[in-house]
Design an enzyme around this catalytic site. Sequence first.
Site, PDB file in Angstrom:
ATOM      1  N   LYS A  47       5.714   0.108  -4.103  1.00  0.00           N
ATOM      2  CA  LYS A  47       4.422  -0.124  -4.704  1.00  0.00           C
ATOM      3  C   LYS A  47       3.540   1.121  -4.744  1.00  0.00           C
ATOM      4  CE  LYS A  47       1.329  -1.684  -2.097  1.00  0.00           C
ATOM      5  NZ  LYS A  47       0.457  -2.474  -1.196  1.00  0.00           N
ATOM      6  N   THR A  48       3.412   1.786  -3.609  1.00  0.00           N
ATOM      7  CA  THR A  48       2.521   2.952  -3.578  1.00  0.00           C
ATOM      8  C   THR A  48       3.023   4.050  -4.509  1.00  0.00           C
ATOM      9  OG1 THR A  48       2.087   2.376  -1.283  1.00  0.00           O
ATOM     10  CG2 THR A  48       1.261   4.485  -2.031  1.00  0.00           C
ATOM     11  N   ASP A 279      -5.760  -2.138  -4.967  1.00  0.00           N
ATOM     12  CA  ASP A 279      -4.561  -2.374  -4.164  1.00  0.00           C
ATOM     13  C   ASP A 279      -4.790  -3.584  -3.258  1.00  0.00           C
ATOM     14  OD1 ASP A 279      -2.091  -1.996  -3.133  1.00  0.00           O
ATOM     15  OD2 ASP A 279      -2.612  -0.285  -1.862  1.00  0.00           O
ATOM     16  N   GLU A 280      -3.711  -4.180  -2.788  1.00  0.00           N
ATOM     17  CA  GLU A 280      -3.794  -5.345  -1.884  1.00  0.00           C
ATOM     18  C   GLU A 280      -4.728  -6.406  -2.465  1.00  0.00           C
ATOM     19  OE1 GLU A 280      -1.731  -5.447   0.393  1.00  0.00           O
ATOM     20  OE2 GLU A 280      -1.519  -3.537   1.449  1.00  0.00           O
ATOM     21  N   GLN A 310       2.076 -11.989   0.656  1.00  0.00           N
ATOM     22  CA  GLN A 310       1.633 -11.226   1.822  1.00  0.00           C
ATOM     23  C   GLN A 310       0.140 -11.377   2.092  1.00  0.00           C
ATOM     24  OE1 GLN A 310       3.545  -7.312   2.735  1.00  0.00           O
ATOM     25  NE2 GLN A 310       4.315  -7.517   0.653  1.00  0.00           N
ATOM     26  N   ARG A 664       9.245  -6.141   7.557  1.00  0.00           N
ATOM     27  CA  ARG A 664       8.966  -4.810   8.102  1.00  0.00           C
ATOM     28  C   ARG A 664      10.251  -4.100   8.504  1.00  0.00           C
ATOM     29  NH1 ARG A 664       5.443  -3.987   5.384  1.00  0.00           N
ATOM     30  NH2 ARG A 664       6.023  -6.007   4.563  1.00  0.00           N
TER      31      ARG A 664
END
Length: 813
Positions: A47-48, A279-280, A310, A664
């Site tokens: 994503k980043t 973002d998020e 998430q 994770r």
Amino acid sequence: MTLTTRFLEARKAAILTDFANLNPMQLEAVSATEGPLLLLAGAGSGKTTVIINRIANILRYGSATDSDEAPDNLEEEDVAALEYLAANPDPNWRERMAPLLRLSPALPWEVLAITFTNKAAGELKSRLEAMLGPSGNDVWASTFHSCCVRILRRNIERLGGWTKGFTIYDTADSKALLKRIMKDLDIDDKLLPTNYLMSIFGKVKDNMQSAEDFADSAQSNNDPKIKSAARVFTEYQKRLKESNAMDFDDLVYITVRLLNEYSDVREYYQRKFRYVLVDEFQDTNKLQYKLVSLLSGGNKNLCVVGDDDQGIYKFRGATIDNILGFEKEFRNCRVIRLEQNYRSTENILIAANAVISKNIDRKGKTLWTDNAEGEPVTLKIVMNEREESDTVALLIRDAVSSGDNYRDFAILYRTNAQSFNFENSFRRYNIPHRVYGGLRFFDRAEIKDMAAYLSVIVNPNDDLRLLRIINKPPRGIGERTIEIASQLAFEKGLSLFDVISNVPSYHELAYSAVKLGQFVSVINGLIEKMAVFGNKLDMLYDELLEDSGYLAMLSTKKELKNGEGRRENILELKSTLLDYISRTGEDATLADYLNEISLYSNLEDGEDGDNTVTLMTIHSAKGLEFPTVFLVGAEENIFPSSRSIGEREEMEEERRLCYVALTRAKKKLWVLAAKSRMLYGRTTNNLPSRFLGDIPNLQVVKPAAETEHAPKPKPKTVIPTSQVPLFLRSDPVNLSPIPPPKAPSMKFVSLYKDDKIIHKAFGEGVIAAITPQVTGDVILEINFKTAGTKKLMQKTAMQYISKLTEVSGDAPE
DNA sequence: ATCATAACGCTTTTT
DNA sequence: GCGTTATGAT
């Protein structure tokens, strides 16, 4: 095919060769620069990287990959050159063809990228700089709050009431102010806990309503609690304004109001920000959404990036509706899903997908990967929390002795309290580790004290912070004096500092006039020194430590063992000052520094390089990855937390949290569950977490019951998956065998009415009444021979009480 | 003003 | 079980 069509295709293809390491979906996201875009990016989907590349595309080529616009004077020659470039990528040549490739590229400061944490913003900035050079730094990459502060600094005076030097109150400041107000208004703070009030205020602001709106609607409400809350709310906002301060929610709320009410300000920013990216997005609340939709309102180039699976911050107002509703709001919006995972093994993804698939409120998305199957996901059931942490310690020790690094491991738990046992075990086994969370640097009392001093120097009218330091170190200004001075300030409509600066005018303050005078001259002296030193803030700080007597207090006073640590912290604060000065140079101002620290509250981010095991809550692990993850405390009532059991929406959030935890892990995922666990001073027996029952490929390892230490080779009793106990499954049918709530602990029930007891402090007495409370505790009413009748909480009192021996008829224990 | 005792509460967390 | 807070005693 027309020349224009060929040109458009070749242009896009040629540009995309600049982003060669992306997959097709990622490329699509990078090239969709225009209009609203919803980017659903699964865990570990790069994503980043996509965000960075998308911004790079906007800055280098503008809207070229997403536009039908072509030059009028197209030549066959140009088109052929582009087609050749697309087929034979070459950076130099691409650079030379740039004029033909770009279409009104954006300038860095025309791009706004909003994140939630300073850490994320910082990472975005440094990666942009790495890709684009220094100009990357001019992109507005910031958190919601710091973006709002920047806007407010320029425009706040339009609204009236604040000046641009306003102070930001953190949560603790807000709570302190609330307590102060409740005292002044004579409202019982047991009836209205500050946490409750803050959550109400937050919700009201989130709905774009003011304290007055709330008070209006509270009029018709019969609940006296709501009525008092409304009074406190109004007073709270009033005092904030009088102190030229805003709390965290206000930063966003007031910015939204400003943009709503002043069309020129709104239009300025809408023109300025040609591209907005959030973002998020799954973690935004309504108000934050409102903010970005206002800011991007001009051209609607709004890209939101998130993962509905998430979303784990519902408890602080985030709403999944924002992501679920984005498509409704923007009919023409594009949706791009990034579902290829580059992080984890197949086994880990099978587990994660299985767990999250049970949720109803989701858009639906399945991660897949080209990665290897990898090792199985392993569940280890242990006797208790001590064995849990020892088991993990041993596993890590073994792995490290065969070549792994400590930094490859993370322990993830549901609550911070669970870190304790791991810290102990790791200490015993000499495993270097680092605990994240817990008390933060800027939350420490001495740091808040120093920050309060600095705030008062900048803004003496900040009553709250003045109160914090007025008698710290003790300088003979007691409660009574403060009470009188506050009362005077309240009556005259002055600030507290105004009052104590004019002590001679108030005969009521005659008693402590000297002490107050001394304090005022310390502050005034520092204000003068600030003017003299200019940007040499570190010198001012040294003077402050001296003049306030704070340093002296820590050194001479019997500040026990804490004194040393506190002095270190205070010096550490100085190094943040020096850091600030080195970054800003000439422009350094105290006010600016204070703003920066009030929005940036953890100091621990820098030290990533250490080779240590990471211990953190699942919440703080979001966005991170580790080769090996231990998800610990996977038990009912712990994870999922007892508070969520029975509430569908809460349970879905726990499930998303579990999904975050599982995703994770890159290579190996361990899950641990203890049969019995001590928590809040009680031993509880919990079943393994229901989430485990949903994992189809779970390998269960049950160590033979063994002696406490004994580092022996791993005990191996492997139960095939099919034998995972049925109670683990979370299908509704199997939910019933959750044990009925147990009767209150037997330990306490051996006291009865009329029992004679002896209390350490109050002496002999007879139990007059025993009243059980809903909380599970019991109130004992005891008639003491000498001390009279007292009501005591059994939980607390038991440690001071013994039964007198002659009492007969003991109950069975 | 400072200490001691008792109460109490206790997910998650950023800004 | 433990740390933080409120209150009452010196």
